[in-house]
Design an enzyme around this catalytic site. Sequence first.
Site, PDB file in Angstrom:
ATOM      1  N   ARG A 347       1.001  -1.175  -0.091  1.00  0.00           N
ATOM      2  CA  ARG A 347      -0.060   0.120   0.143  1.00  0.00           C
ATOM      3  C   ARG A 347       0.772   1.269   0.058  1.00  0.00           C
ATOM      4  NH1 ARG A 347      -4.850   1.191   4.098  1.00  0.00           N
ATOM      5  NH2 ARG A 347      -3.385   1.150   5.782  1.00  0.00           N
ATOM      6  N   GLU A 433     -12.697   4.399   0.376  1.00  0.00           N
ATOM      7  CA  GLU A 433     -12.675   4.964   1.593  1.00  0.00           C
ATOM      8  C   GLU A 433     -12.918   6.502   1.822  1.00  0.00           C
ATOM      9  OE1 GLU A 433      -9.223   4.120   3.202  1.00  0.00           O
ATOM     10  OE2 GLU A 433      -7.960   4.912   2.009  1.00  0.00           O
ATOM     11  N   ASP A 461     -11.966   5.255   7.847  1.00  0.00           N
ATOM     12  CA  ASP A 461     -11.698   6.378   6.847  1.00  0.00           C
ATOM     13  C   ASP A 461     -13.088   6.853   6.280  1.00  0.00           C
ATOM     14  OD1 ASP A 461      -8.868   7.697   6.945  1.00  0.00           O
ATOM     15  OD2 ASP A 461      -8.084   5.921   6.270  1.00  0.00           O
ATOM     16  N   ASP A 632      -5.312   2.785  14.022  1.00  0.00           N
ATOM     17  CA  ASP A 632      -4.089   3.446  13.096  1.00  0.00           C
ATOM     18  C   ASP A 632      -4.755   4.881  12.599  1.00  0.00           C
ATOM     19  OD1 ASP A 632      -6.514   3.216  11.186  1.00  0.00           O
ATOM     20  OD2 ASP A 632      -5.193   1.777  10.008  1.00  0.00           O
TER      21      ASP A 632
END
Length: 729
Positions: A347, A433, A461, A632
Amino acid sequence: MLRQSMTSYVTKSGLSVHPMLVDFVEREALPGLKITAEQFWSGFAAMLAEHVPTNARLLAKRDELQGKIDDWHRRYGPVSSNPQGYEFFLRDIGYLVNEPADFTIETLGLDPEISSLCGPQLVVPVSNARYALNAANARWGSLYDAHYGTDVISRDGDLAPGQGYNAARGAAVVARAAQFLDEAFPLAAGSHKDVTGYHVVKNGETRMLAVDTQAGRTGLRDPSAFVGYGGTEENGEIVLRHNGLHAILVIAPKTPIGAAHAAGLSDVIVEAALTTIQDCEDSVAAVDAEDKVGVYRNWLGLMNGSLQDTFEKGGKSVTRTLKDDRSYKDVDGEPLTLKGRSLLLVRNVGHLMTTDAVLLDGKPVGEGLMDAALTALCALHDKGNNSRTGAIYVVKPKMHGPEEVAFACAIFSSVEKILDLAPNTIKIGIMDEERRTSANLKAAIYEARARVFFINTGFLDRTGDEIHTSMEAGAVLRKDEIKGERWISSYEDRNVLIGLQCGFSGKAQIGKGMWARPDDMAAMMDAKIGHPNSGANTAWVPSPTAATLHALHYHQVDVFEAQKRRHNQPLPPLSDLFSMPVQVPYSLSREEITRELENNAQGILGYVVRWVQQGVGCSKVPDINNVGLMEDRATCRISSQAVANWLRHGLVSRDEVTSVFERMAAVVDDQNASDPIYRPMAENYQSVAFQAALDLALHGADQPSGYTEPLLHAARRKVKAREAGKLAQ
């Protein structure tokens, strides 16, 4: 942005490049490849010159659209006041684009883990070598260990784990494994719990599995589920396959566990994490050239097989390396090789942040541009141990709409030219997202139709972006209330159904989001079967153990049959997607408001303090009730935007927010008391970590798309600069 002196940069094809990055590229990444340093740097410079202006224009468009949406809400209030007018408005300003005619994705050269196999997916910070290796090796997991060590088996009474081995708990584990075998690999007669022997016997020119039970000899109801074997009768392994996934019966009667089983079955090893996202983004705290080189170095080690890490575990020094493939013989006695590692995806970061690791005309360049070039360069060292087809899988997050997806594809095309790769070698995973992508998902997929391998939903998100996009609409609901809203179910359903409309079934992945409670596996097993039932090929899990357990869901559910059931279901309308309500005025008591504010403040502080002080981008953080949650930047984004929203609409005051953060700092300090390198915040409210956390709330409404990266990066760089100054003294 803090930046080192220009005199310490190295000039490469007109670029100013940090010497650590130059050394990594020329001494580690390029050796062994046919690409020269001149070819790479000149190509990279041309790529930046072409794409940096577009990057800036797209970010400016985000701000422009957000400003217009803010003005609409100030004038008309929440969407519910005029839903048809709101949708018309979004089309008028270019937020909603025309949907393309029906099409089927054209991506070629995908590995079976992407196209035809369904199973769990891990996400891990590639900056942490130990975690990166652990995830890469999580292709296989012990069903016995996963059950014995978690709450999937009750921890009460006689089944409590205790200090040593609990034979009663072990028996419950064996019984649960037999139940799985009965469901996935049923016998022609009887049950696996009554088996006294598993035998590989010749049947003409092939082999078959004979199974002895207390009632006599039988076999598998589906004999073709037996696909291979290894070892000997006394110490061997039997390979089974169901729904494309393998399970291995480990026969070892002389081991303590095997000796207690009538058939000598000492374990059941299941194929678990088929794919793993090695993350350079939300779970990583990489803020400068030093950090980025560390990220790239670990990714390179995964690609060329050299990555290893030595650490202390149980009082012993352990060195972890990448596992080899598993070798067996098939039913015809021919070699059978099963991949020993998860298929690794990488990613990259999104389009927002810049990095001063490289300067173009004296200005930092897009970090996502650097990620694209460097992660692909490192991936050239994969000689088939990762992708058998030569594909490079890049997951691209935080893209706002089809134009930004097209931009990512243009970047990848430029990288392919630099590295002499065939067009569309670099595949793109589209993380659905951000709301503009969700609302235009079919058009976004169309822009990437020749290289898309993955779409997924990310509740965290996505919720953060929903709150920020609708910041001026009114006070947002409490976080737990949001999860039950119609827009969330619409978002999840639209992702799957649009993916199926675009031909993803049997070609590419449709993914679902993370289970955030790593210690609550029993609840995960009850809830997460909903993901394959929804038609999703994969879903995120927080650990290799969770992957082992979640893998069982893909034996219980044939995902491709689930996709067939859903294929012609009606698509929820955009009005559902835009239906997030606002808080009814005066519907919450002061106690309820304070409790929610405390919950958000504690979560922000608990995550930010480790990010800023220690550079930990993802970790298990205790919530206000001391329940460990995987945190996160996505979770931090929700909490910070929620507080910023309530502050904007007067549910809380600036002084109240500050007071609660100060009170919660003491709670977080107490939760981290056992960490020897932790620095308490309650003793110093002017600390960089505390102020960064507070700024995320007080200034959250002003952050681009509500992202936490700008404030977190600035704070972490400040801490690193102070630490470097102390070392220099």
